[in-house]
Write a protein that holds these residues in place. Structure first.
Motif, PDB file in Angstrom:
ATOM      1  N   ASP A 162       0.816  -1.226   0.000  1.00 17.54           N
ATOM      2  CA  ASP A 162       0.000   0.000   0.000  1.00 17.54           C
ATOM      3  C   ASP A 162       0.846   1.270   0.000  1.00 17.54           C
ATOM      4  O   ASP A 162       0.695   2.136   0.862  1.00 17.54           O
ATOM      5  CB  ASP A 162      -0.966   0.012   1.185  1.00 17.54           C
ATOM      6  CG  ASP A 162      -1.902  -1.181   1.176  1.00 17.54           C
ATOM      7  OD1 ASP A 162      -2.193  -1.694   0.083  1.00 17.54           O
ATOM      8  OD2 ASP A 162      -2.333  -1.603   2.264  1.00 17.54           O
ATOM      9  N   ILE A 163       1.714   1.395  -0.962  1.00 18.25           N
ATOM     10  CA  ILE A 163       2.578   2.573  -1.067  1.00 18.25           C
ATOM     11  C   ILE A 163       1.721   3.774  -1.464  1.00 18.25           C
ATOM     12  O   ILE A 163       0.988   3.722  -2.452  1.00 18.25           O
ATOM     13  CB  ILE A 163       3.675   2.357  -2.141  1.00 18.25           C
ATOM     14  CG1 ILE A 163       4.409   1.042  -1.944  1.00 18.25           C
ATOM     15  CG2 ILE A 163       4.618   3.547  -2.180  1.00 18.25           C
ATOM     16  CD1 ILE A 163       5.174   0.909  -0.681  1.00 18.25           C
ATOM     17  N   LEU A 164       1.804   4.851  -0.679  1.00 19.75           N
ATOM     18  CA  LEU A 164       1.090   6.094  -0.975  1.00 19.75           C
ATOM     19  C   LEU A 164       2.102   7.211  -1.152  1.00 19.75           C
ATOM     20  O   LEU A 164       2.971   7.412  -0.292  1.00 19.75           O
ATOM     21  CB  LEU A 164       0.133   6.457   0.164  1.00 19.75           C
ATOM     22  CG  LEU A 164      -1.027   5.509   0.398  1.00 19.75           C
ATOM     23  CD1 LEU A 164      -1.793   5.927   1.647  1.00 19.75           C
ATOM     24  CD2 LEU A 164      -1.953   5.491  -0.799  1.00 19.75           C
ATOM     25  N   LEU A 165       1.992   7.940  -2.237  1.00 20.50           N
ATOM     26  CA  LEU A 165       2.873   9.063  -2.521  1.00 20.50           C
ATOM     27  C   LEU A 165       2.053  10.341  -2.546  1.00 20.50           C
ATOM     28  O   LEU A 165       0.921  10.332  -3.032  1.00 20.50           O
ATOM     29  CB  LEU A 165       3.566   8.875  -3.869  1.00 20.50           C
ATOM     30  CG  LEU A 165       4.347   7.584  -4.064  1.00 20.50           C
ATOM     31  CD1 LEU A 165       4.861   7.483  -5.488  1.00 20.50           C
ATOM     32  CD2 LEU A 165       5.494   7.504  -3.078  1.00 20.50           C
ATOM     33  N   ASP A 166       2.625  11.439  -2.034  1.00 15.34           N
ATOM     34  CA  ASP A 166       1.908  12.703  -2.014  1.00 15.34           C
ATOM     35  C   ASP A 166       2.887  13.847  -2.218  1.00 15.34           C
ATOM     36  O   ASP A 166       3.904  13.920  -1.532  1.00 15.34           O
ATOM     37  CB  ASP A 166       1.175  12.866  -0.677  1.00 15.34           C
ATOM     38  CG  ASP A 166       0.269  14.077  -0.652  1.00 15.34           C
ATOM     39  OD1 ASP A 166      -0.240  14.477  -1.726  1.00 15.34           O
ATOM     40  OD2 ASP A 166       0.054  14.631   0.444  1.00 15.34           O
ATOM     41  N   SER A 167       2.580  14.735  -3.171  1.00 12.34           N
ATOM     42  CA  SER A 167       3.390  15.940  -3.361  1.00 12.34           C
ATOM     43  C   SER A 167       3.078  16.890  -2.215  1.00 12.34           C
ATOM     44  O   SER A 167       1.920  17.255  -2.015  1.00 12.34           O
ATOM     45  CB  SER A 167       3.029  16.630  -4.677  1.00 12.34           C
ATOM     46  OG  SER A 167       3.303  15.787  -5.753  1.00 12.34           O
TER      47      SER A 167
END
Length: 189
Positions: free
Chosen positions: A44-49
Protein backbone atom coordinates in the motif's frame (compact mmCIF):
# COMPACT_ATOMS: atom_id res chain seq x y z
CA UNK A 1 5.01 -56.76 -23.97
CA UNK A 2 2.62 -55.32 -26.50
CA UNK A 3 -0.56 -53.76 -25.12
CA UNK A 4 -3.50 -53.10 -27.44
CA UNK A 5 -3.95 -49.46 -28.48
CA UNK A 6 -0.26 -48.50 -28.33
CA UNK A 7 -0.10 -48.27 -24.55
CA UNK A 8 3.39 -49.80 -24.59
CA UNK A 9 5.06 -46.49 -25.52
CA UNK A 10 3.05 -44.52 -22.95
CA UNK A 11 3.86 -47.02 -20.20
CA UNK A 12 7.56 -46.94 -21.10
CA UNK A 13 7.53 -43.12 -21.00
CA UNK A 14 5.86 -43.24 -17.58
CA UNK A 15 8.50 -45.68 -16.28
CA UNK A 16 11.31 -43.44 -17.61
CA UNK A 17 9.68 -40.39 -16.05
CA UNK A 18 9.42 -42.14 -12.66
CA UNK A 19 13.02 -43.29 -12.91
CA UNK A 20 14.23 -39.77 -13.64
CA UNK A 21 12.22 -38.42 -10.69
CA UNK A 22 13.70 -41.05 -8.37
CA UNK A 23 17.15 -40.02 -9.58
CA UNK A 24 16.33 -36.38 -8.79
CA UNK A 25 15.37 -37.24 -5.25
CA UNK A 26 18.67 -38.99 -4.68
CA UNK A 27 20.66 -35.94 -5.80
CA UNK A 28 21.85 -33.90 -2.80
CA UNK A 29 19.93 -30.64 -2.51
CA UNK A 30 22.03 -27.49 -2.59
CA UNK A 31 21.22 -24.79 -0.08
CA UNK A 32 19.50 -22.40 -2.48
CA UNK A 33 17.35 -19.73 -0.83
CA UNK A 34 13.72 -20.25 -1.66
CA UNK A 35 11.70 -17.39 -3.03
CA UNK A 36 9.27 -17.38 -0.08
CA UNK A 37 12.19 -17.00 2.36
CA UNK A 38 12.89 -13.45 1.12
CA UNK A 39 11.21 -10.41 2.58
CA UNK A 40 8.27 -9.41 0.47
CA UNK A 41 7.81 -5.85 -0.77
CA UNK A 42 6.13 -3.27 1.48
CA UNK A 43 2.42 -2.84 0.78
CA UNK A 44 0.00 0.00 0.00
CA UNK A 45 2.58 2.57 -1.07
CA UNK A 46 1.09 6.09 -0.98
CA UNK A 47 2.87 9.06 -2.52
CA UNK A 48 1.91 12.70 -2.01
CA UNK A 49 3.39 15.94 -3.36
CA UNK A 50 3.87 18.18 -0.35
CA UNK A 51 5.25 21.27 -2.04
CA UNK A 52 7.64 22.35 -4.80
CA UNK A 53 10.63 20.55 -3.32
CA UNK A 54 9.29 17.56 -1.38
CA UNK A 55 7.01 14.53 -1.45
CA UNK A 56 5.96 12.04 1.20
CA UNK A 57 6.00 8.24 1.03
CA UNK A 58 3.85 6.01 3.26
CA UNK A 59 3.68 2.20 3.33
CA UNK A 60 2.62 -0.85 5.32
CA UNK A 61 4.77 -3.80 6.37
CA UNK A 62 5.11 -6.80 4.05
CA UNK A 63 2.97 -9.82 4.88
CA UNK A 64 5.83 -12.27 5.52
CA UNK A 65 8.81 -12.25 7.88
CA UNK A 66 7.92 -8.96 9.56
CA UNK A 67 9.76 -9.98 12.75
CA UNK A 68 13.10 -9.93 10.90
CA UNK A 69 12.71 -6.39 9.46
CA UNK A 70 15.16 -3.84 10.83
CA UNK A 71 14.39 -1.01 8.41
CA UNK A 72 13.33 0.17 5.00
CA UNK A 73 14.99 1.85 2.05
CA UNK A 74 13.12 4.34 -0.12
CA UNK A 75 14.55 4.36 -3.65
CA UNK A 76 13.80 7.40 -5.80
CA UNK A 77 15.02 8.97 -9.00
CA UNK A 78 14.07 11.82 -11.29
CA UNK A 79 12.31 10.82 -14.47
CA UNK A 80 13.32 12.50 -17.73
CA UNK A 81 11.18 11.45 -20.66
CA UNK A 82 10.48 7.86 -19.67
CA UNK A 83 13.88 7.09 -18.13
CA UNK A 84 14.85 7.15 -14.46
CA UNK A 85 17.98 9.24 -13.91
CA UNK A 86 20.48 8.67 -11.05
CA UNK A 87 18.76 6.56 -8.41
CA UNK A 88 19.09 7.84 -4.85
CA UNK A 89 18.01 6.16 -1.64
CA UNK A 90 16.98 7.07 1.88
CA UNK A 91 17.24 4.51 4.72
CA UNK A 92 14.54 4.47 7.39
CA UNK A 93 15.68 2.33 10.35
CA UNK A 94 12.84 0.68 12.23
CA UNK A 95 12.42 1.97 15.77
CA UNK A 96 10.13 0.99 18.63
CA UNK A 97 8.42 4.39 18.72
CA UNK A 98 7.57 4.30 15.02
CA UNK A 99 3.82 4.92 14.77
CA UNK A 100 3.58 4.91 11.01
CA UNK A 101 5.94 4.04 8.23
CA UNK A 102 6.46 7.19 6.28
CA UNK A 103 9.19 9.57 5.24
CA UNK A 104 9.49 12.95 3.56
CA UNK A 105 11.96 13.20 0.69
CA UNK A 106 13.02 16.81 0.18
CA UNK A 107 15.54 19.13 -1.44
CA UNK A 108 14.15 18.29 -4.90
CA UNK A 109 13.54 20.38 -8.03
CA UNK A 110 10.09 21.97 -8.53
CA UNK A 111 7.73 20.34 -11.03
CA UNK A 112 9.88 17.22 -11.41
CA UNK A 113 8.50 13.68 -11.76
CA UNK A 114 10.11 10.99 -9.58
CA UNK A 115 9.92 7.19 -9.67
CA UNK A 116 9.70 5.72 -6.16
CA UNK A 117 9.81 2.23 -4.63
CA UNK A 118 10.30 0.93 -1.08
CA UNK A 119 12.15 -2.17 0.09
CA UNK A 120 12.54 -3.77 3.52
CA UNK A 121 15.83 -5.01 4.93
CA UNK A 122 16.60 -7.11 7.94
CA UNK A 123 18.51 -10.01 9.45
CA UNK A 124 17.76 -12.18 6.41
CA UNK A 125 19.05 -9.57 3.93
CA UNK A 126 17.34 -7.21 1.54
CA UNK A 127 13.79 -7.83 0.42
CA UNK A 128 12.18 -7.19 -2.93
CA UNK A 129 11.29 -3.54 -3.53
CA UNK A 130 7.71 -2.53 -4.25
CA UNK A 131 6.58 -1.85 -7.78
CA UNK A 132 7.76 1.65 -8.82
CA UNK A 133 5.22 4.45 -8.62
CA UNK A 134 5.48 8.03 -9.77
CA UNK A 135 4.95 11.37 -8.03
CA UNK A 136 5.68 14.91 -9.21
CA UNK A 137 6.74 17.79 -6.99
CA UNK A 138 4.50 20.84 -7.34
CA UNK A 139 5.46 23.39 -9.97
CA UNK A 140 7.07 26.67 -8.91
CA UNK A 141 3.92 28.72 -9.63
CA UNK A 142 2.02 26.61 -7.06
CA UNK A 143 4.55 27.45 -4.35
CA UNK A 144 4.22 31.20 -4.13
CA UNK A 145 4.38 32.84 -0.71
CA UNK A 146 1.33 34.71 0.56
CA UNK A 147 1.03 38.47 0.15
CA UNK A 148 1.81 40.40 3.36
CA UNK A 149 -1.08 41.48 5.56
CA UNK A 150 -2.09 45.13 5.27
CA UNK A 151 -3.70 47.90 7.32
CA UNK A 152 -2.11 46.88 10.61
CA UNK A 153 -3.62 48.68 13.60
CA UNK A 154 -2.15 48.91 17.07
CA UNK A 155 -4.15 49.94 20.12
CA UNK A 156 -2.43 50.50 23.46
CA UNK A 157 -4.28 48.49 26.09
CA UNK A 158 -2.03 49.17 29.09
CA UNK A 159 1.57 49.98 30.00
CA UNK A 160 2.56 46.39 29.10
CA UNK A 161 -0.01 45.37 26.46
CA UNK A 162 -1.04 46.30 22.97
CA UNK A 163 -3.72 44.87 20.69
CA UNK A 164 -2.77 44.25 17.09
CA UNK A 165 -5.09 43.65 14.17
CA UNK A 166 -4.65 43.47 10.40
CA UNK A 167 -6.36 42.47 7.20
CA UNK A 168 -5.18 39.41 5.25
CA UNK A 169 -3.10 40.00 2.14
CA UNK A 170 -4.72 40.07 -1.27
CA UNK A 171 -3.34 36.58 -2.01
CA UNK A 172 -2.91 33.53 0.24
CA UNK A 173 -0.30 32.26 -2.13
CA UNK A 174 -0.45 28.69 -3.35
CA UNK A 175 -1.51 27.12 -0.07
CA UNK A 176 -3.73 28.24 2.81
CA UNK A 177 -2.15 30.41 5.49
CA UNK A 178 -1.69 28.38 8.66
CA UNK A 179 -0.45 31.10 11.02
CA UNK A 180 1.01 34.58 11.26
CA UNK A 181 4.26 35.49 12.96
CA UNK A 182 4.32 38.72 14.95
CA UNK A 183 7.66 40.33 15.71
CA UNK A 184 8.26 43.40 17.79
CA UNK A 185 11.12 45.52 19.00
CA UNK A 186 10.99 46.71 22.55
CA UNK A 187 12.45 50.16 22.98
CA UNK A 188 13.94 50.99 26.32
CA UNK A 189 14.13 54.67 27.31
Amino acid sequence: MEVPGGCHRRCLALVLLLASCIGCAATPRRNIPRRQDRLGPPLDILLDSLNCTAFSVQWKMPKQHTSTITGYTVFYSEVEGDKAVKQLSHDVPLSLDMISMDVVIGDLKPGTPHRVSVGAYGWAGKGRPSMPREVTTLSQDKCMPPAPPYQPQIVVVSDSEVALSWKPGVSEGSSPIQYYMVEFIRQVY
